[in-house]
Design an enzyme around this catalytic site. Sequence first.
Site, mmCIF file in Angstrom:
data_model
loop_
_atom_site.group_PDB
_atom_site.id
_atom_site.type_symbol
_atom_site.label_atom_id
_atom_site.label_comp_id
_atom_site.label_asym_id
_atom_site.label_seq_id
_atom_site.Cartn_x
_atom_site.Cartn_y
_atom_site.Cartn_z
ATOM 1 N N CYS A 116 -62.878 -27.115 100.148
ATOM 2 C CA CYS A 116 -63.139 -28.532 99.841
ATOM 3 C C CYS A 116 -63.578 -29.322 101.072
ATOM 4 C CB CYS A 116 -61.911 -29.176 99.226
ATOM 5 S SG CYS A 116 -61.290 -28.288 97.807
ATOM 6 N N HIS A 256 -61.672 -36.838 99.346
ATOM 7 C CA HIS A 256 -61.829 -35.682 98.461
ATOM 8 C C HIS A 256 -61.127 -35.982 97.135
ATOM 9 C CE1 HIS A 256 -62.304 -31.731 97.025
ATOM 10 N NE2 HIS A 256 -61.031 -31.418 97.079
ATOM 11 N N ASN A 286 -61.964 -31.657 90.502
ATOM 12 C CA ASN A 286 -62.181 -31.232 91.879
ATOM 13 C C ASN A 286 -63.385 -30.284 91.946
ATOM 14 O OD1 ASN A 286 -62.053 -30.084 94.421
ATOM 15 N ND2 ASN A 286 -59.889 -29.554 94.333
HETATM 16 N N1 ACO Z 1 -50.080 -28.774 81.468
HETATM 17 C C1 ACO Z 1 -48.787 -28.963 81.152
HETATM 18 N N2 ACO Z 1 -47.769 -28.620 81.968
HETATM 19 C C2 ACO Z 1 -48.082 -28.057 83.133
HETATM 20 C C3 ACO Z 1 -49.424 -27.827 83.535
HETATM 21 C C4 ACO Z 1 -50.435 -28.212 82.632
HETATM 22 N N3 ACO Z 1 -51.747 -28.056 82.917
HETATM 23 N N4 ACO Z 1 -49.422 -27.278 84.761
HETATM 24 C C5 ACO Z 1 -48.147 -27.157 85.143
HETATM 25 N N5 ACO Z 1 -47.333 -27.604 84.151
HETATM 26 C C6 ACO Z 1 -45.871 -27.670 84.148
HETATM 27 C C7 ACO Z 1 -45.259 -26.680 85.095
HETATM 28 O O1 ACO Z 1 -45.133 -25.414 84.466
HETATM 29 C C8 ACO Z 1 -43.936 -27.314 85.384
HETATM 30 O O2 ACO Z 1 -43.053 -27.060 84.315
HETATM 31 P P1 ACO Z 1 -41.489 -26.691 84.610
HETATM 32 O O3 ACO Z 1 -40.931 -27.906 85.275
HETATM 33 O O4 ACO Z 1 -40.959 -26.409 83.252
HETATM 34 O O5 ACO Z 1 -41.540 -25.498 85.516
HETATM 35 C C9 ACO Z 1 -44.233 -28.800 85.357
HETATM 36 O O6 ACO Z 1 -45.464 -28.943 84.603
HETATM 37 C C10 ACO Z 1 -44.418 -29.419 86.727
HETATM 38 O O7 ACO Z 1 -45.331 -28.602 87.462
HETATM 39 P P2 ACO Z 1 -45.647 -28.879 88.971
HETATM 40 O O8 ACO Z 1 -46.511 -27.781 89.515
HETATM 41 O O9 ACO Z 1 -44.385 -29.192 89.668
HETATM 42 O O10 ACO Z 1 -46.521 -30.223 88.826
HETATM 43 P P3 ACO Z 1 -47.043 -31.175 89.968
HETATM 44 O O11 ACO Z 1 -46.579 -32.533 89.693
HETATM 45 O O12 ACO Z 1 -46.821 -30.595 91.348
HETATM 46 O O13 ACO Z 1 -48.618 -31.164 89.700
HETATM 47 C C11 ACO Z 1 -50.682 -30.219 90.509
HETATM 48 C C12 ACO Z 1 -49.362 -29.970 89.790
HETATM 49 C C13 ACO Z 1 -51.490 -31.189 89.688
HETATM 50 C C14 ACO Z 1 -51.424 -28.903 90.620
HETATM 51 C C15 ACO Z 1 -50.408 -30.813 91.914
HETATM 52 O O14 ACO Z 1 -49.431 -30.060 92.559
HETATM 53 C C16 ACO Z 1 -51.647 -30.883 92.784
HETATM 54 O O15 ACO Z 1 -52.554 -31.658 92.532
HETATM 55 N N6 ACO Z 1 -51.662 -30.127 93.891
HETATM 56 C C17 ACO Z 1 -52.754 -30.205 94.860
HETATM 57 C C18 ACO Z 1 -53.992 -29.517 94.422
HETATM 58 C C19 ACO Z 1 -55.087 -29.749 95.446
HETATM 59 O O16 ACO Z 1 -55.173 -30.786 96.049
HETATM 60 N N7 ACO Z 1 -55.940 -28.804 95.709
HETATM 61 C C20 ACO Z 1 -56.954 -29.131 96.735
HETATM 62 C C21 ACO Z 1 -57.616 -28.049 97.277
HETATM 63 S S1 ACO Z 1 -58.473 -27.105 96.094
HETATM 64 C C22 ACO Z 1 -59.526 -26.103 97.032
HETATM 65 O O17 ACO Z 1 -59.563 -26.113 98.220
HETATM 66 C C23 ACO Z 1 -60.422 -25.179 96.242
#
Ligand code: ACO
Length: 331
Positions: A116, A256, A286
């Site tokens: 990214c 980003h 993204n």
């Molecule tokens: N739909 C429904 N529920 C979901 C989904 C979904 N798509 N995905 C995860 N869940 C569930 C999980 O299983 C978890 O359930 P549990 O509590 O029963 O275990 C719950 O939702 C919470 O999951 P978390 O992973 O803790 O959710 P979080 O609030 O951390 O959000 C996310 C996840 C959106 C991926 C976030 O962590 C994020 O944005 N991270 C950064 C990503 C990023 O910036 N990437 C950049 C670089 S990409 C690159 O370089 C190519």
Amino acid sequence: MDNKVGVKILSTGSFVPRKVLTNFDLEKIVETSDEWISTRTGIKERRVLDKGQTTSDLAYNAAMNAIEKAKIAVESIDMIIVATISPDVPMPSTACYLQKKLKAYGAVAFDISAACSGFLYGVATAKAFIKSGMYKRILLVGVEALSRIIDWTDRNTCILFGDGAGAMIFEASDTENDIVSTYLGASGEHTDILNIPAGGASVPASEETIKKKLHCIKMVGKEVFKIAVLKMSLSLNKVQELVGLTDRDISLYIPHQANLRIIEAVAKKAGITKEKVYVNVHKYGNMSAATTIVALDEAYQEGRFKKGDLVELIAFGAGLTWGACILRINF
Ligand code: ACO
């Protein structure tokens, strides 16, 4: 290095595929909901390639958009840089496929892999090549076809990404200096929290890697989130400090677009008002290396800044890598 050589930005361009995939469409593919995706990420929809389209097709359309706006001949481009983590093929570079499509045979061509942050690594690379006097007119493209390297059964990742391309053209100048500041960072100790585990030399593609979908993006979302906020905040300030600028000098921030919560946390930490932060994550998700340049091109079209204004791009991605640049928009 001849520091008297400046860099002028001639134009920007962008292109996204026409096929829209909404959160409601995703509800039919994995166990998720529009409500979960919207509140956790801010994403409402993303674009995906049509069958038969590929990364270099997106790159070609964005590049032609920028070339037409700059009113330059394709033959005058002497370097093509493509930032991508979803190349047409592992070898040769997507830049060479793009060169062929553009018929820009007077150029050297290569890819940059910084996820990214790839477009920002590209800006710094273009600046260095022009300031050294080695090349005079450079086409930089940030492009991704992430829909082709996503595990569509993994709800943790497949909801986040989209496809698109953006381009920028630079040339040597005696009078202008539109790349005002650049700052880059990387931390290889974090290679494991965001990667594509197989398909390279360490874990070659096999029946087993395909079955386990190890050729697709894997991410420890929570870890990435925390470091993203830290490193983007650091980059935002550092790139200003390097040239003695402050928030007052910046007309628009283009962070980003990975997650609206990351963007809001970075803005809050820096004490930046909402009006100064460009957001289009709801439309595209993204797009990795394409994200900041597509956003800049759209912000330009929407008249979000005026000629002569300073715009700051900030990014973060796999590697981990991060960075920022301040650009003067004078075209
Ligand atoms: N739909 C429904 N529920 C979901 C989904 C979904 N798509 N995905 C995860 N869940 C569930 C999980 O299983 C978890 O359930 P549990 O509590 O029963 O275990 C719950 O939702 C919470 O999951 P978390 O992973 O803790 O959710 P979080 O609030 O951390 O959000 C996310 C996840 C959106 C991926 C976030 O962590 C994020 O944005 N991270 C950064 C990503 C990023 O910036 N990437 C950049 C670089 S990409 C690159 O370089 C190519």
